[in-house]
Design a protein around this motif. Sequence first.
Motif, PDB file in Angstrom:
ATOM      1  N   GLN A 166     -23.959  -6.781  31.791  1.00 58.65           N
ATOM      2  CA  GLN A 166     -24.526  -5.983  32.888  1.00 58.65           C
ATOM      3  C   GLN A 166     -26.051  -5.892  32.837  1.00 58.65           C
ATOM      4  O   GLN A 166     -26.665  -5.361  33.753  1.00 58.65           O
ATOM      5  CB  GLN A 166     -23.998  -4.539  32.815  1.00 58.65           C
ATOM      6  CG  GLN A 166     -22.503  -4.414  32.864  1.00 58.65           C
ATOM      7  CD  GLN A 166     -22.006  -4.328  34.279  1.00 58.65           C
ATOM      8  OE1 GLN A 166     -22.510  -3.538  35.055  1.00 58.65           O
ATOM      9  NE2 GLN A 166     -21.047  -5.171  34.611  1.00 58.65           N
ATOM     10  N   VAL A 167     -26.657  -6.389  31.749  1.00 58.72           N
ATOM     11  CA  VAL A 167     -28.099  -6.150  31.562  1.00 58.72           C
ATOM     12  C   VAL A 167     -28.935  -6.726  32.704  1.00 58.72           C
ATOM     13  O   VAL A 167     -30.013  -6.217  33.009  1.00 58.72           O
ATOM     14  CB  VAL A 167     -28.628  -6.708  30.209  1.00 58.72           C
ATOM     15  CG1 VAL A 167     -28.087  -5.914  29.040  1.00 58.72           C
ATOM     16  CG2 VAL A 167     -28.318  -8.195  30.071  1.00 58.72           C
ATOM     17  N   GLU A 168     -28.398  -7.741  33.371  1.00 59.51           N
ATOM     18  CA  GLU A 168     -29.131  -8.407  34.450  1.00 59.51           C
ATOM     19  C   GLU A 168     -29.395  -7.502  35.656  1.00 59.51           C
ATOM     20  O   GLU A 168     -30.145  -7.842  36.549  1.00 59.51           O
ATOM     21  CB  GLU A 168     -28.328  -9.623  34.917  1.00 59.51           C
ATOM     22  CG  GLU A 168     -29.143 -10.887  34.859  1.00 59.51           C
ATOM     23  CD  GLU A 168     -28.286 -12.144  35.008  1.00 59.51           C
ATOM     24  OE1 GLU A 168     -28.754 -13.058  35.661  1.00 59.51           O
ATOM     25  OE2 GLU A 168     -27.161 -12.174  34.471  1.00 59.51           O
ATOM     26  N   LYS A 169     -28.736  -6.343  35.688  1.00 58.63           N
ATOM     27  CA  LYS A 169     -28.904  -5.421  36.824  1.00 58.63           C
ATOM     28  C   LYS A 169     -29.977  -4.377  36.563  1.00 58.63           C
ATOM     29  O   LYS A 169     -30.262  -3.555  37.430  1.00 58.63           O
ATOM     30  CB  LYS A 169     -27.592  -4.667  37.076  1.00 58.63           C
ATOM     31  CG  LYS A 169     -26.445  -5.534  37.488  1.00 58.63           C
ATOM     32  CD  LYS A 169     -25.271  -4.620  37.783  1.00 58.63           C
ATOM     33  CE  LYS A 169     -24.022  -5.404  38.072  1.00 58.63           C
ATOM     34  NZ  LYS A 169     -22.832  -4.551  37.976  1.00 58.63           N
ATOM     35  N   PHE A 170     -30.552  -4.344  35.344  1.00 59.58           N
ATOM     36  CA  PHE A 170     -31.401  -3.204  34.949  1.00 59.58           C
ATOM     37  C   PHE A 170     -32.733  -3.658  34.366  1.00 59.58           C
ATOM     38  O   PHE A 170     -32.901  -4.809  33.997  1.00 59.58           O
ATOM     39  CB  PHE A 170     -30.687  -2.382  33.862  1.00 59.58           C
ATOM     40  CG  PHE A 170     -29.404  -1.760  34.285  1.00 59.58           C
ATOM     41  CD1 PHE A 170     -29.376  -0.486  34.831  1.00 59.58           C
ATOM     42  CD2 PHE A 170     -28.205  -2.447  34.144  1.00 59.58           C
ATOM     43  CE1 PHE A 170     -28.177   0.099  35.214  1.00 59.58           C
ATOM     44  CE2 PHE A 170     -27.007  -1.872  34.530  1.00 59.58           C
ATOM     45  CZ  PHE A 170     -26.994  -0.598  35.064  1.00 59.58           C
ATOM     46  N   GLY A 171     -33.637  -2.682  34.234  1.00 59.02           N
ATOM     47  CA  GLY A 171     -34.766  -2.844  33.326  1.00 59.02           C
ATOM     48  C   GLY A 171     -34.247  -2.514  31.937  1.00 59.02           C
ATOM     49  O   GLY A 171     -33.542  -1.517  31.755  1.00 59.02           O
ATOM     50  N   ILE A 172     -34.566  -3.364  30.962  1.00 60.45           N
ATOM     51  CA  ILE A 172     -34.031  -3.180  29.603  1.00 60.45           C
ATOM     52  C   ILE A 172     -35.203  -2.893  28.656  1.00 60.45           C
ATOM     53  O   ILE A 172     -36.254  -3.545  28.750  1.00 60.45           O
ATOM     54  CB  ILE A 172     -33.285  -4.455  29.141  1.00 60.45           C
ATOM     55  CG1 ILE A 172     -32.114  -4.761  30.085  1.00 60.45           C
ATOM     56  CG2 ILE A 172     -32.814  -4.335  27.690  1.00 60.45           C
ATOM     57  CD1 ILE A 172     -30.970  -3.757  30.052  1.00 60.45           C
ATOM     58  N   ILE A 173     -35.013  -1.929  27.762  1.00 54.99           N
ATOM     59  CA  ILE A 173     -36.090  -1.584  26.830  1.00 54.99           C
ATOM     60  C   ILE A 173     -35.771  -2.053  25.405  1.00 54.99           C
ATOM     61  O   ILE A 173     -34.613  -2.273  25.055  1.00 54.99           O
ATOM     62  CB  ILE A 173     -36.356  -0.062  26.766  1.00 54.99           C
ATOM     63  CG1 ILE A 173     -35.180   0.685  26.096  1.00 54.99           C
ATOM     64  CG2 ILE A 173     -36.633   0.540  28.119  1.00 54.99           C
ATOM     65  CD1 ILE A 173     -35.614   1.508  24.918  1.00 54.99           C
ATOM     66  N   ALA A 174     -36.819  -2.175  24.623  1.00 55.00           N
ATOM     67  CA  ALA A 174     -36.668  -2.249  23.167  1.00 55.00           C
ATOM     68  C   ALA A 174     -37.653  -1.233  22.612  1.00 55.00           C
ATOM     69  O   ALA A 174     -38.662  -0.923  23.256  1.00 55.00           O
ATOM     70  CB  ALA A 174     -37.004  -3.639  22.653  1.00 55.00           C
ATOM     71  N   GLY A 175     -37.355  -0.684  21.436  1.00 57.79           N
ATOM     72  CA  GLY A 175     -38.280   0.318  20.912  1.00 57.79           C
ATOM     73  C   GLY A 175     -37.941   0.730  19.497  1.00 57.79           C
ATOM     74  O   GLY A 175     -36.951   0.282  18.919  1.00 57.79           O
ATOM     75  N   ASP A 176     -38.812   1.569  18.963  1.00 56.44           N
ATOM     76  CA  ASP A 176     -38.587   2.116  17.619  1.00 56.44           C
ATOM     77  C   ASP A 176     -37.757   3.385  17.768  1.00 56.44           C
ATOM     78  O   ASP A 176     -38.142   4.298  18.511  1.00 56.44           O
ATOM     79  CB  ASP A 176     -39.926   2.472  16.959  1.00 56.44           C
ATOM     80  CG  ASP A 176     -40.830   1.259  16.864  1.00 56.44           C
ATOM     81  OD1 ASP A 176     -40.279   0.138  16.681  1.00 56.44           O
ATOM     82  OD2 ASP A 176     -42.062   1.408  17.006  1.00 56.44           O
ATOM     83  N   MET A 177     -36.657   3.423  17.041  1.00 57.28           N
ATOM     84  CA  MET A 177     -35.776   4.595  17.146  1.00 57.28           C
ATOM     85  C   MET A 177     -36.418   5.790  16.430  1.00 57.28           C
ATOM     86  O   MET A 177     -36.779   5.697  15.259  1.00 57.28           O
ATOM     87  CB  MET A 177     -34.427   4.273  16.515  1.00 57.28           C
ATOM     88  CG  MET A 177     -33.350   5.224  16.919  1.00 57.28           C
ATOM     89  SD  MET A 177     -31.904   4.923  15.902  1.00 57.28           S
ATOM     90  CE  MET A 177     -30.664   4.824  17.116  1.00 57.28           C
ATOM     91  N   ILE A 178     -36.583   6.888  17.186  1.00 54.49           N
ATOM     92  CA  ILE A 178     -37.169   8.100  16.605  1.00 54.49           C
ATOM     93  C   ILE A 178     -36.049   9.032  16.123  1.00 54.49           C
ATOM     94  O   ILE A 178     -36.150   9.686  15.113  1.00 54.49           O
ATOM     95  CB  ILE A 178     -38.017   8.847  17.664  1.00 54.49           C
ATOM     96  CG1 ILE A 178     -39.020   7.897  18.320  1.00 54.49           C
ATOM     97  CG2 ILE A 178     -38.646  10.119  17.124  1.00 54.49           C
ATOM     98  CD1 ILE A 178     -40.362   7.829  17.697  1.00 54.49           C
ATOM     99  N   ARG A 179     -35.008   9.104  16.974  1.00 58.16           N
ATOM    100  CA  ARG A 179     -33.779   9.803  16.594  1.00 58.16           C
ATOM    101  C   ARG A 179     -32.634   9.086  17.304  1.00 58.16           C
ATOM    102  O   ARG A 179     -32.877   8.156  18.058  1.00 58.16           O
ATOM    103  CB  ARG A 179     -33.721  11.263  17.059  1.00 58.16           C
ATOM    104  CG  ARG A 179     -34.962  11.929  17.531  1.00 58.16           C
ATOM    105  CD  ARG A 179     -34.666  13.373  17.859  1.00 58.16           C
ATOM    106  NE  ARG A 179     -34.059  13.490  19.171  1.00 58.16           N
ATOM    107  CZ  ARG A 179     -34.446  14.410  20.051  1.00 58.16           C
ATOM    108  NH1 ARG A 179     -35.396  15.262  19.747  1.00 58.16           N
ATOM    109  NH2 ARG A 179     -33.854  14.480  21.205  1.00 58.16           N
ATOM    110  N   ASP A 180     -31.408   9.539  17.111  1.00 58.16           N
ATOM    111  CA  ASP A 180     -30.243   8.873  17.717  1.00 58.16           C
ATOM    112  C   ASP A 180     -30.420   8.623  19.206  1.00 58.16           C
ATOM    113  O   ASP A 180     -29.961   7.637  19.739  1.00 58.16           O
ATOM    114  CB  ASP A 180     -29.005   9.782  17.565  1.00 58.16           C
ATOM    115  CG  ASP A 180     -28.366   9.564  16.225  1.00 58.16           C
ATOM    116  OD1 ASP A 180     -28.872   8.708  15.486  1.00 58.16           O
ATOM    117  OD2 ASP A 180     -27.371  10.271  15.939  1.00 58.16           O
TER     118      ASP A 180
END
Length: 275
Positions: A166-180
């Motif tokens: 489904q990712v093709e339908k959205f803006g997708i992020i990557a990032g540093d996890m701060i909390r869950d």
Amino acid sequence: MIKKCLFPVAGYGTRFLPATKAMPKEMLPIVNKPLVHYGVEEALDAGLFEIGFVTGRNKRAINDYFDTNYELENEISGSGKEALLSDIRDVIDRGTFSTTRQSEMLGLGHAILTGETLIGDEPFGVVLADDLCFGQEYDGVLSQMVEMYKQFRCTIVAIEEVPADQVEKFGIIAGDMIRDDLYRVTDMVEKPKPEDAPTNLAIIGRYILTPDIFDIIRDTPPGKNGEVQITDALLQQAKKGCVMAYKFKGKRFDCGSIEGFIDATNYCYDHVYKK
Ligand code: UTP
């Protein structure tokens, strides 16, 4: 603290044709209230009472909806039907409603920039009303995001995990996890192919934006599909300063699609309307 909320509602809603040929998609009812009503209620509940619509052609019904209809109200006054208007009267009493017009459909980023005239130089919420969100036992999604903003004082985007196909339908992020449930964004891609997606964390239609986003959008060239993408502007904002992605609590329905709309209707009938 944050008091303004922008509703970009200028899109054509092509996935709902022919229903949206002569009426805005945001006025399609989920049970007995139009989609946009739920979004505005969520904003008001979060304390955002200055509501701004970025409209386009065929969107007059939205302005009429958030205004008094004297003829109708006079007609049903004193009858049992008057109570049916109490929800919308309450919404109208709690908020102010302004409109500006996006004359060309140049993308969500461009629609938000068009709203600058209603926002000025302060942080603000953005709601895409076709993403219908229920906080369930928690506060509404925008209320949860306002709490995040109080902590971090930077742009907050709402995210949820989606299946890889489904990712093709959205803006997708990557990032540093701060909390869950919280990431500091390091990358963002608009509608990537599954093999190019950095994660399956999808941005949904709720944002709290700091006003420096306007200058960033002005400098953002058209991206995917030739549209000015808010995702591209947010990536620049993340690189210059800070953008947080918040995995909200609750349930979201994509009411811009037929399947999501039907699911939302069934859910809402059982869990919201009947209660
Ligand atoms: P969508 O991608 O859902 O497009 O826009 P759409 O036109 O509403 O629907 P489809 O895909 O043709 O069925 C996301 C949000 O951004 C707004 C839309 O109104 C919707 O709330 N938008 C998009 C604008 O206001 N202006 C634009 O130029 C583009």
